[in-house]
Design an enzyme around this catalytic site. Structure first.
Site, PDB file in Angstrom:
ATOM      1  N   GLY D 142      36.107 -14.592   3.260  1.00 20.29           N
ATOM      2  CA  GLY D 142      35.904 -13.159   3.426  1.00 20.29           C
ATOM      3  C   GLY D 142      36.389 -12.395   2.209  1.00 20.29           C
ATOM      4  O   GLY D 142      37.208 -12.883   1.433  1.00 20.29           O
ATOM      5  N   CYS D 143      35.874 -11.184   2.043  1.00 21.74           N
ATOM      6  CA  CYS D 143      36.221 -10.389   0.857  1.00 21.74           C
ATOM      7  C   CYS D 143      37.692  -9.996   0.870  1.00 21.74           C
ATOM      8  O   CYS D 143      38.400 -10.177  -0.124  1.00 21.74           O
ATOM      9  CB  CYS D 143      35.319  -9.162   0.765  1.00 21.74           C
ATOM     10  SG  CYS D 143      35.243  -8.159   2.261  1.00 21.74           S
TER      11      CYS D 143
END
Lengths: 328, 328, 328, 328
Positions: D142-143
């Protein structure tokens, strides 16, 4: 006096409530919204918490107990309410496009029949003040035509061509999310749209004619990465050159008694949140560049609607509206 | 090949280094800055950390060991370097305004004498390609004239009036802080400036004349709350009406072999960081609205400078520049 | 009553004039600025055109004919004016940092001797209301400490660690251009600064001690690409877990009689231009996240200064300040 | 080598195509989108005009003629494609959340059963490089967890509490318009959301455990009015104080061989458009503040996916990714 806002969930509805906080004669006691009926107004307009205790209700015109109604609804929705309101003797200010143009022009521009047309004053107060005074029903101008027309009015008679190059903040697109208003499509970006065909052009042309102008009139809008405000650059072409001093004096004289027009360098933030239109003009050869700024939600919508209400009710035109802009 | 950047501390200097990372034939090995001499280039351009190990040095033209020099300095500073560079046989691309105009026009517009004038090609590649090929010294066009001229060129001969209404990002003002670039004066705001008197107008008129246009030409710039990019709305008035299909075809044909001009809806973010100019055109009566976008730091400055370098060196014009824009 | 603003050229000066337009008891009739002396106030604050006809004058305390003075000057400048003002019986609200901390703490944090120290009330009205009432001289809190302290106050006694992670708009840096406020360095960007050493930390710790808190307190500020507003995320660590309902009730009870604190989802635009602090709280295990928003120029500076003036003058605390925020 | 993007209409799809332009070994020849099937890729990604001639097609895994597939689809959509892809021997990089967590954790956090779970490497390259090398199937992190974990990793073992306070650009919300991404709700504004309950927290905790950390871990995300980028402020609490020099050296040593981690003052614009993570650290008493920045669409998504592809294919990890950020 009691006022109702029909279609109060959008930005112009929110602004009407915000601005009316400083109006001494009027209380808003009805705020309608089909979609949000039953929810508190502050659920949609959280900045108004502590100022507005209303709950959105379904619009029910026949049961409306009010003195004046603001129609803050999409075009074609307003015309459906008007006959009932008039019948009950309720004053109306229509913020939609339904009553800004002659019937035939409206039907052509908006591509839809008009079912309840009437010829009423066009509420650009600076140009139609007398017609609005004590009128029972006034049409509030479009945001672009307001700023554009004020920029060109003093030169309207002398111009052969008027090109309005306008740049608007995103709130002009309303509060419904769309690809056009999606932040990554707007932030740090800039675009032109409807290069030659925006509907507001018809209002602009109508006002130039009203001013006795022989000019051809064009309009191109652009979308700015800002929340509020419209800056219009009016490129005005004249048959003969004009001197800077002369054109400056012309503008200053033309607006010298106007409470909401100021001659100074236009900047969106000088008028942000206020009902002012700031403008400036510069001449070069046969061209004059006139630049105006307004807050599209105030002078371009809700503020001008209150200005019209003041005229319609016989109050001082500036009542409740003498608030400076917010800078920065 | 070796290249030097004279005046490498600003945005155009940074962009030259950034863009040159993907150029196969050239290495930048000198970056000058009087103010930052002795400091690493990445202290000023932190995004280049890991890509550029140079240290800013004082400009010393006589000792310069390079093949080509980019002059990324303010106007009047470039002319001071040119004679020495030419004497040493170093190719020059001047990003300043010093060699864009005839001597007399320059002196009038910039209000200062020109001490080392020469008649060299104006490096708007799409219009002056042949002159730039193998030239030892080219003048890189201004940012506004680049986007504006590309917007009007196909119609130049048919127009009687061309009004460029341009909107630029703040990086066009350079990297020195000022009231104009102070965030609270720009953010969520929009202004027009130099309504009729911006210096770039002289370049625009020169290019219309070059294109054989009889048109009067006007220009009004505006400052956008964005970092990069210029959108120009060219309002082009013709003696005779033109059909949409005809004008569209005219533009598409005119640019069909141009590697950096694309016919599509202009949006700053489609060209952000790239050397492209996107444009679109719409006709209505006697008016045509042509809209173009460029990245002011790339096609409007450093990218076009590399494009010129490619022409001057006999390489494919697109070498090192075929990178898409960055959206969002 | 007459009021003077010493140092009226900056943002807090402009806001004092803007906000005072709706105050029924006070007129500003002196606005000083050494740099702009002789120029109209509206040359610096164009949004006030039509509202303020004052001309900036050089500060001359001995000749000051006023009842209350707002010191809107940098730290160390305020202490130079205070003794003379007090001698003349003029009430003072100091918006600088000069009187917010004990003498020794001030001298350490600001690295300069204090030449005219006095122990006066710290004007965070919600926590020091009684001390401010009828006081002749009050110190207006820093912008960060105002929002941060209000976020943590209800839990102060239970916390062992409080980390304030604050994000401010650029107007907090004042109106002087610098690299920090240069648009291309801020727009579409975000940075942290003074990760552990911002001067406002001393005020924050002082207020936690005042609240009886044993907590360690930390603070990291960040710079947002927005004009106004501070959002503080207070990460509050407790010895024992707390339930969501309990902590929510705690906050709502704590602030239930506060006219300018609203419990609702914090968003800078809900308080923009207004004196409100909106806050919300969420618990998870031993951590509570409390988020507050204020307008740094209003509740964080000029609005709170007027709130203090109201207390000092025995007026209703909300006089002239009951204006909603501006959204969008 | 041939690559396919399943779900290519969104921002991560666009970035994969943009970044792959400079990759020497891979060509994207399939781009799927159910909604846009039949339309050119450039109708959705206009910046890619001239670079990508593909047409969106309906995903048809059984007929897929490719070597590697990027799954750029919402969570739960990826798991539907995986078994078929694996059966055909196609390498997979999953950009969705479907394979980042153990099955039970995924099902709890995402509230949905996992129908095709497998234990595959978590592609945070700096921490799981060996596992990703030559792997047939990797999960792209995930970012938020990418930037956050890199900020805390060097101190993970010494920390007792880690609080990630993250601020993200709006592109992280995807390309579908919503109230959350509506410009007037974001521009000149700032908000916190999911104060204690964002799904990415599970990944963050997993990585701290992987690093041998005993720390409690918390996470609060915020929405910035910027297009791209995540800045994470990691507030790291230690049992014992640490000196600035020591912690600085710790970070620099930890990352000294990492091609995409740079120790310098973090600023979103230094990494904009690039695969870099810039970070910096400051100690004060028992607290360390570590700040990291990444471009959420590059190192936080598509760039890291290409980095993983390079590892999976046995190429140099930096192939095609050594491009500087774009500033301003």
């Amino acid at each position: 006096m009691k006022a109702a806002i029909i279609g109060a969930s959008g930005y112009t509805g929110g602004e009407l409530i915000r601005l009316m906080q400083s109006h001494p004669h009027v209380t808003i006691d009805v705020a309608t919204s089909r979609q949000l009926a039953g929810r508190p107004v502050t659920s949609q307009h959280p900045h108004l918490k502590g100022f507005c205790n209303l709950t959105f209700e379904n619009p029910d015109i026949s049961a409306l107990d009010t003195d004046i109604a603001f129609l803050a609804v999409p075009h074609t929705a307003a015309m459906a309410y008007v006959p009932d309101l008039l019948e009950q003797g309720i004053k109306i200010i229509d913020l939609s496009a339904d009553y800004r143009l002659p019937k035939a022009v409206f039907e052509e521009v908006y591509g839809t029949p008009h079912t309840a047309w009437k010829d009423i004053p066009y509420g650009l107060c600076e140009l139609h003040r007398d017609a609005c005074k004590n009128a029972p029903f006034v049409s509030n101008p479009g945001c672009f035509p307001t700023g554009a027309t004020l920029a060109a009015a003093p030169l309207a008679e002398k111009a052969h061509t008027v090109i309005y190059d306008s740049k608007t903040g995103v709130s002009g697109a309303g509060d419904s999310p769309s690809a056009t208003t999606h932040f990554p499509n707007v932030g740090d970006n800039f675009t032109a749209y409807k290069l030659t065909s925006h509907r507001h052009l018809a209002e602009m042309r109508q006002e130039l004619v009203h001013l006795g102008s022989p000019a051809r009139c064009y309009f191109t809008p652009h979308l700015l990465p800002v929340n509020r405000g419209i800056l219009t650059t009016a490129h005005i072409l004249l048959d003969e050159p004009i001197e800077q001093k002369e054109v400056e004096k012309l503008y200053q004289d033309y607006y010298k008694n106007e409470p909401f027009v100021r001659y100074q360098r236009p900047s969106l933030n000088s008028v942000r949140g206020s009902n002012f239109c700031d403008l400036m003009v510069e001449a070069s050869e046969n061209r004059v560049v006139a630049v105006s700024v307004i807050d599209n939600l105030v002078k371009g919508a809700s503020g001008q609607a209150i200005q019209n209400m003041n005229l319609m009710c016989g109050w001082d035109e500036t009542t409740g509206l003498m608030t400076p802009g917010m800078l920065p």
